[in-house]
Design an enzyme around this catalytic site. Sequence first.
Site, PDB file in Angstrom:
ATOM      1  N   ASP A  16      50.651  -6.391 -41.639  1.00 18.03           N
ATOM      2  CA  ASP A  16      49.930  -5.167 -41.266  1.00 18.03           C
ATOM      3  C   ASP A  16      48.662  -5.379 -40.434  1.00 18.03           C
ATOM      4  O   ASP A  16      47.628  -4.747 -40.694  1.00 18.03           O
ATOM      5  CB  ASP A  16      49.557  -4.371 -42.524  1.00 18.03           C
ATOM      6  N   ASP A  58      52.795  -0.865 -41.420  1.00 20.83           N
ATOM      7  CA  ASP A  58      52.888   0.485 -41.959  1.00 20.83           C
ATOM      8  C   ASP A  58      53.389   1.367 -40.825  1.00 20.83           C
ATOM      9  O   ASP A  58      52.894   1.249 -39.688  1.00 20.83           O
ATOM     10  CB  ASP A  58      51.482   0.967 -42.374  1.00 20.83           C
ATOM     11  N   HIS A  77      46.773   7.270 -41.504  1.00 24.15           N
ATOM     12  CA  HIS A  77      46.713   5.973 -40.812  1.00 24.15           C
ATOM     13  C   HIS A  77      48.126   5.537 -40.432  1.00 24.15           C
ATOM     14  O   HIS A  77      49.106   5.939 -41.066  1.00 24.15           O
ATOM     15  CB  HIS A  77      46.073   4.909 -41.711  1.00 24.15           C
ATOM     16  N   LYS A 102      57.607  -0.543 -42.636  1.00 19.98           N
ATOM     17  CA  LYS A 102      57.726  -0.145 -44.043  1.00 19.98           C
ATOM     18  C   LYS A 102      57.087   1.217 -44.285  1.00 19.98           C
ATOM     19  O   LYS A 102      56.281   1.666 -43.476  1.00 19.98           O
ATOM     20  CB  LYS A 102      57.101  -1.211 -44.954  1.00 19.98           C
ATOM     21  N   CYS A 141      48.270  -4.817 -49.379  1.00 22.42           N
ATOM     22  CA  CYS A 141      49.591  -5.191 -48.853  1.00 22.42           C
ATOM     23  C   CYS A 141      49.840  -6.693 -48.887  1.00 22.42           C
ATOM     24  O   CYS A 141      50.975  -7.122 -49.081  1.00 22.42           O
ATOM     25  CB  CYS A 141      49.770  -4.601 -47.457  1.00 22.42           C
TER      26      CYS A 141
HETATM   27 ZN   LIG Z   1      49.929   3.063 -45.393  1.00 17.14          ZN
END
Ligand SMILES: [Zn+2]
Length: 192
Positions: A16, A58, A77, A102, A141
């Site tokens: 991420d 993300d 976000h 994801k 994460c």
């Molecule tokens: Zn997120």
Amino acid sequence: MENTHIRPGDALIVVDVQRDFLPGGALGVPAGDEIVPALNRAIASFERAGLPVYYSRDWHTPDHCSFRAQGGPWPPHCIAGSKGAAFATALRVPDDAAVISKATTRAQDAYSAFQGTTLARQLEAAGVGRVFVGGLATDYCVKATVIDARANGFEVEVLGDAVRAVEVQPGDGERALQEMLKSGANLTTTHF
Ligand SMILES: [Zn+2]
């Protein structure tokens, strides 16, 4: 912390490293941009060794369940296709990068790059036994990805110089590292 040399059967997971998670982004991680040079060094080492690199991201709907308007904990976000969802400008991302999106549906959130994705299957198909993990954020994460990697039977090396924490509560980053170590992960650096 000992240096760990990379070898066949290793893969790198970059978690991420998206613009919204950098300082100034919608959900900026303090000093999150500072890890990019270390990650780029790790990515280059894996590329040189012919070893696979996976980039998680993300990739949310505009009405995602983790957003405050839907009762979630976070500001909006990483909305799929938006500027904020793009990888950090300075991050080394090859054209043929393996990207793991994801939490792509409204009702599903996923801190772990393994949750609801084909990452475990892709790693197994590539003959991977050990993963190195860096990125954002240590206490969300990265932690979830490391713990899931262990649960999926992979050896895990956490890149201590290539992770940063959100620290909603002071100490969250250190507690997350302890949880990762408890799950059987090792702590190392990008100086292979
Ligand atoms: Zn997120």
